[in-house]
Design a protein around this motif. Structure first.
Motif, PDB file in Angstrom:
ATOM      1  N   ASN A  48       3.447 -30.108 -15.823  1.00 29.83           N
ATOM      2  CA  ASN A  48       4.241 -30.173 -16.160  1.00 29.83           C
ATOM      3  C   ASN A  48       3.858 -31.776 -17.937  1.00 29.83           C
ATOM      4  OD1 ASN A  48       5.426 -28.864 -14.962  1.00 29.83           O
ATOM      5  ND2 ASN A  48       6.765 -29.924 -14.158  1.00 29.83           N
ATOM      6  N   GLN A  49       3.309 -32.200 -17.608  1.00 32.23           N
ATOM      7  CA  GLN A  49       3.089 -33.332 -18.347  1.00 32.23           C
ATOM      8  C   GLN A  49       1.882 -32.769 -19.715  1.00 32.23           C
ATOM      9  OE1 GLN A  49       1.688 -36.488 -15.742  1.00 32.23           O
ATOM     10  NE2 GLN A  49       4.026 -37.029 -16.059  1.00 32.23           N
ATOM     11  N   CYS A  50       1.201 -31.245 -18.778  1.00 32.94           N
ATOM     12  CA  CYS A  50       0.171 -30.626 -20.333  1.00 32.94           C
ATOM     13  C   CYS A  50       0.097 -30.415 -21.230  1.00 32.94           C
ATOM     14  CB  CYS A  50      -0.210 -29.488 -19.956  1.00 32.94           C
ATOM     15  SG  CYS A  50      -1.418 -29.032 -20.618  1.00 32.94           S
ATOM     16  N   PRO A  51       0.376 -31.371 -22.678  1.00 35.06           N
ATOM     17  CA  PRO A  51       0.833 -31.538 -23.737  1.00 35.06           C
ATOM     18  C   PRO A  51       0.549 -30.275 -24.471  1.00 35.06           C
ATOM     19  CG  PRO A  51      -1.157 -32.174 -23.482  1.00 35.06           C
ATOM     20  CD  PRO A  51      -0.813 -32.016 -22.490  1.00 35.06           C
ATOM     21  N   SER A  52      -0.071 -29.056 -24.555  1.00 33.34           N
ATOM     22  CA  SER A  52       0.162 -27.929 -25.141  1.00 33.34           C
ATOM     23  C   SER A  52       0.107 -26.528 -24.270  1.00 33.34           C
ATOM     24  CB  SER A  52      -1.788 -27.439 -24.576  1.00 33.34           C
ATOM     25  OG  SER A  52      -2.341 -27.282 -23.661  1.00 33.34           O
ATOM     26  N   GLY A  53       0.250 -26.897 -23.153  1.00 32.37           N
ATOM     27  CA  GLY A  53       1.385 -25.943 -22.002  1.00 32.37           C
ATOM     28  C   GLY A  53       0.157 -24.300 -21.816  1.00 32.37           C
ATOM     29  N   ALA A  54      -1.106 -25.839 -21.533  1.00 30.54           N
ATOM     30  CA  ALA A  54      -2.347 -24.192 -21.152  1.00 30.54           C
ATOM     31  C   ALA A  54      -2.116 -24.081 -19.536  1.00 30.54           C
ATOM     32  CB  ALA A  54      -3.679 -25.216 -21.721  1.00 30.54           C
ATOM     33  N   LEU A  55      -1.546 -25.657 -18.931  1.00 32.93           N
ATOM     34  CA  LEU A  55      -1.496 -24.847 -17.648  1.00 32.93           C
ATOM     35  C   LEU A  55       0.179 -24.382 -16.813  1.00 32.93           C
ATOM     36  CD1 LEU A  55      -2.710 -28.592 -16.506  1.00 32.93           C
ATOM     37  CD2 LEU A  55      -4.244 -26.602 -16.126  1.00 32.93           C
ATOM     38  N   LYS A  56      -0.169 -23.456 -16.412  1.00 35.29           N
ATOM     39  CA  LYS A  56       1.219 -22.697 -15.190  1.00 35.29           C
ATOM     40  C   LYS A  56       1.005 -22.043 -13.970  1.00 35.29           C
ATOM     41  CE  LYS A  56       2.109 -18.412 -16.807  1.00 35.29           C
ATOM     42  NZ  LYS A  56       2.971 -17.413 -17.611  1.00 35.29           N
ATOM     43  N   ARG A  57       1.678 -22.910 -13.944  1.00 34.79           N
ATOM     44  CA  ARG A  57       2.142 -22.137 -12.201  1.00 34.79           C
ATOM     45  C   ARG A  57       2.178 -20.888 -11.660  1.00 34.79           C
ATOM     46  NH1 ARG A  57       5.541 -25.037  -7.169  1.00 34.79           N
ATOM     47  NH2 ARG A  57       5.173 -23.671  -5.315  1.00 34.79           N
ATOM     48  N   VAL A  58       1.892 -20.281 -11.327  1.00 39.25           N
ATOM     49  CA  VAL A  58       1.729 -18.777 -11.122  1.00 39.25           C
ATOM     50  C   VAL A  58       1.646 -18.917  -9.549  1.00 39.25           C
ATOM     51  CG1 VAL A  58       1.117 -17.747 -13.341  1.00 39.25           C
ATOM     52  CG2 VAL A  58      -0.541 -18.383 -10.873  1.00 39.25           C
ATOM     53  N   ASP A  59       2.916 -17.588  -8.819  1.00 39.62           N
ATOM     54  CA  ASP A  59       3.236 -17.557  -7.752  1.00 39.62           C
ATOM     55  C   ASP A  59       3.103 -16.618  -7.210  1.00 39.62           C
ATOM     56  OD1 ASP A  59       2.277 -19.717  -6.291  1.00 39.62           O
ATOM     57  OD2 ASP A  59       4.943 -20.951  -7.003  1.00 39.62           O
TER      58      ASP A  59
END
Length: 59
Positions: A48-59
């Protein structure tokens, strides 16, 4: 938990590596994510703190 990383979107700020180095790290020049090395809550906080939004949880 599975995490998706968008290399094209990543700004390479290093926030994830600095915040949770046991999960997010660079090994032999490759970005490695090992979400089982921390609690889900800790990993989600960094995502959630990733400034670019490059990380995402996928389930």
């Amino acid at each position: 938990m599975k995490i998706q990383w968008d290399k094209q979107k990543c700004s390479h700020s290093g926030n994830c590596v600095k915040s949770l180095p046991e999960v997010f790290k660079v090994v032999d020049g490759q970005f490695v994510i090992e979400p089982d090395k921390a609690t889900d809550a800790e990993v989600v906080k960094v995502i959630n703190q990733c400034p670019s939004g490059a990380l995402k949880r996928v389930d």
